[in-house]
Design a protein around this motif. Structure first.
Motif, PDB file in Angstrom:
ATOM      1  N   THR A  57     -25.264  62.779  -0.311  1.00 24.48           N
ATOM      2  CA  THR A  57     -25.300  62.181  -1.652  1.00 24.48           C
ATOM      3  C   THR A  57     -25.828  60.760  -1.677  1.00 24.48           C
ATOM      4  O   THR A  57     -26.056  60.208  -2.746  1.00 24.48           O
ATOM      5  N   GLY A  58     -26.001  60.165  -0.508  1.00 25.79           N
ATOM      6  CA  GLY A  58     -26.353  58.753  -0.466  1.00 25.79           C
ATOM      7  C   GLY A  58     -25.081  57.925  -0.548  1.00 25.79           C
ATOM      8  O   GLY A  58     -24.024  58.415  -0.938  1.00 25.79           O
ATOM      9  N   SER A  59     -25.194  56.690  -0.170  1.00 24.36           N
ATOM     10  CA  SER A  59     -24.030  55.795  -0.170  1.00 24.36           C
ATOM     11  C   SER A  59     -23.572  55.540  -1.596  1.00 24.36           C
ATOM     12  O   SER A  59     -24.317  55.781  -2.543  1.00 24.36           O
ATOM     13  N   PRO A  60     -22.352  55.032  -1.743  1.00 21.73           N
ATOM     14  CA  PRO A  60     -21.990  54.534  -3.075  1.00 21.73           C
ATOM     15  C   PRO A  60     -22.854  53.304  -3.358  1.00 21.73           C
ATOM     16  O   PRO A  60     -23.529  52.793  -2.461  1.00 21.73           O
ATOM     17  N   LEU A  61     -22.851  52.827  -4.585  1.00 21.47           N
ATOM     18  CA  LEU A  61     -23.576  51.598  -4.906  1.00 21.47           C
ATOM     19  C   LEU A  61     -22.834  50.434  -4.247  1.00 21.47           C
ATOM     20  O   LEU A  61     -21.659  50.207  -4.523  1.00 21.47           O
ATOM     21  N   GLU A  66     -21.067  42.778  -0.382  1.00 26.19           N
ATOM     22  CA  GLU A  66     -20.852  43.660   0.765  1.00 26.19           C
ATOM     23  C   GLU A  66     -22.120  43.852   1.585  1.00 26.19           C
ATOM     24  O   GLU A  66     -22.062  43.886   2.806  1.00 26.19           O
ATOM     25  N   PHE A  67     -23.286  44.005   0.928  1.00 24.82           N
ATOM     26  CA  PHE A  67     -24.465  44.231   1.755  1.00 24.82           C
ATOM     27  C   PHE A  67     -25.017  42.941   2.350  1.00 24.82           C
ATOM     28  O   PHE A  67     -25.929  42.966   3.170  1.00 24.82           O
ATOM     29  N   HIS A  71     -21.262  43.183   9.124  1.00 24.75           N
ATOM     30  CA  HIS A  71     -20.278  44.153   9.618  1.00 24.75           C
ATOM     31  C   HIS A  71     -20.221  45.389   8.724  1.00 24.75           C
ATOM     32  O   HIS A  71     -20.098  46.509   9.202  1.00 24.75           O
ATOM     33  N   VAL A  72     -20.311  45.191   7.415  1.00 25.54           N
ATOM     34  CA  VAL A  72     -20.325  46.315   6.477  1.00 25.54           C
ATOM     35  C   VAL A  72     -21.597  47.122   6.657  1.00 25.54           C
ATOM     36  O   VAL A  72     -21.581  48.341   6.731  1.00 25.54           O
ATOM     37  N   MET A  73     -22.741  46.437   6.770  1.00 22.46           N
ATOM     38  CA  MET A  73     -24.031  47.124   6.874  1.00 22.46           C
ATOM     39  C   MET A  73     -24.167  47.885   8.189  1.00 22.46           C
ATOM     40  O   MET A  73     -24.838  48.908   8.248  1.00 22.46           O
ATOM     41  N   LYS A  74     -23.501  47.407   9.235  1.00 22.26           N
ATOM     42  CA  LYS A  74     -23.547  48.109  10.529  1.00 22.26           C
ATOM     43  C   LYS A  74     -22.994  49.525  10.395  1.00 22.26           C
ATOM     44  O   LYS A  74     -23.485  50.459  11.026  1.00 22.26           O
ATOM     45  N   LYS A  75     -21.991  49.704   9.528  1.00 23.34           N
ATOM     46  CA  LYS A  75     -21.408  51.034   9.302  1.00 23.34           C
ATOM     47  C   LYS A  75     -22.432  52.013   8.738  1.00 23.34           C
ATOM     48  O   LYS A  75     -22.351  53.205   8.963  1.00 23.34           O
ATOM     49  N   PRO A  80     -30.258  44.452   6.508  1.00 21.42           N
ATOM     50  CA  PRO A  80     -31.092  43.646   5.597  1.00 21.42           C
ATOM     51  C   PRO A  80     -31.469  42.320   6.262  1.00 21.42           C
ATOM     52  O   PRO A  80     -30.660  41.720   6.950  1.00 21.42           O
ATOM     53  N   ASP A  81     -32.704  41.894   6.069  1.00 24.47           N
ATOM     54  CA  ASP A  81     -33.159  40.646   6.670  1.00 24.47           C
ATOM     55  C   ASP A  81     -32.799  39.459   5.779  1.00 24.47           C
ATOM     56  O   ASP A  81     -32.491  39.614   4.595  1.00 24.47           O
ATOM     57  N   ALA A  82     -32.877  38.275   6.358  1.00 18.18           N
ATOM     58  CA  ALA A  82     -32.489  37.049   5.652  1.00 18.18           C
ATOM     59  C   ALA A  82     -33.339  36.795   4.415  1.00 18.18           C
ATOM     60  O   ALA A  82     -32.829  36.351   3.388  1.00 18.18           O
ATOM     61  N   GLU A  83     -34.639  37.079   4.483  1.00 14.82           N
ATOM     62  CA  GLU A  83     -35.520  36.822   3.349  1.00 14.82           C
ATOM     63  C   GLU A  83     -35.156  37.703   2.147  1.00 14.82           C
ATOM     64  O   GLU A  83     -35.099  37.232   1.011  1.00 14.82           O
TER      65      GLU A  83
END
Length: 163
Positions: A57-61, A66-67, A71-75, A80-83
């Motif tokens: 279904t894809g991730s929740p929004l 959080e993004f 640590h959250v994004m590693k899951k 996401p890059d700094a820019e």
């Protein structure tokens, strides 16, 4: 008062997707909008983490706070890059918009079109890598597929490099 819009931007954290994101922030997003970054990861076997839970279904929004957290994004297996984070953080603050991330796993062409109907999006902005005719014919163009199959307006931001 106008209803809030959901403006989608296809992001893979490449130079052309950052250009499309900046273009969407500068030209489409306005106060009160929801800017939804749509990221598609390749299919694969995932033993753990959020990827296995949300694969179909894809991730929740995922909200910006959080993004922005590695640590959250590693899951989710997304980095996401700094820019990109700077572009959306400034946009959220200056334009007073809500920034969200939605992650899918699978074929980018199909999942981007699916996101338009499932989220749902009012429009989508997508970058174009500028492949030559031969490469585009062999590999297929994600932006071309989305333009021809999307159920909402699509803006393609060309990645033109000047030498």
């Amino acid at each position: 008062m106008e209803a809030e819009r959901k403006v989608g931007v296809a992001v893979d954290f490449s130079a052309c997707s950052k250009k499309a994101l900046q273009w969407a922030v500068d030209n489409v997003a306005r106060k009160g909008d929801h800017l939804v970054l749509v990221n598609v990861q390749p299919e694969g076997y995932y033993e753990s983490g959020e990827m296995q839970l949300w694969e179909t279904t894809g991730s929740p929004l995922i909200p910006l706070v959080e993004f922005s957290d590695p640590h959250v994004m590693k899951k989710y297996g997304v980095h996401p890059d700094a820019e990109t984070l700077e572009i959306v953080t400034c946009a959220a603050r200056e334009k007073e918009i809500v920034v969200l991330l939605k992650i899918y796993w699978g074929d980018a062409r199909e999942k981007l079109c699916e996101s338009i109907d499932k989220i749902p999006l009012d429009c989508i902005v997508i970058g174009n890598r500028g492949l030559g005719k031969l490469k585009r014919a062999i590999m297929g163009s994600v932006s071309n597929y989305v333009v021809n199959n999307a159920s909402c307006p699509v803006t393609v931001v060309k990645n033109v490099e000047h030498d």
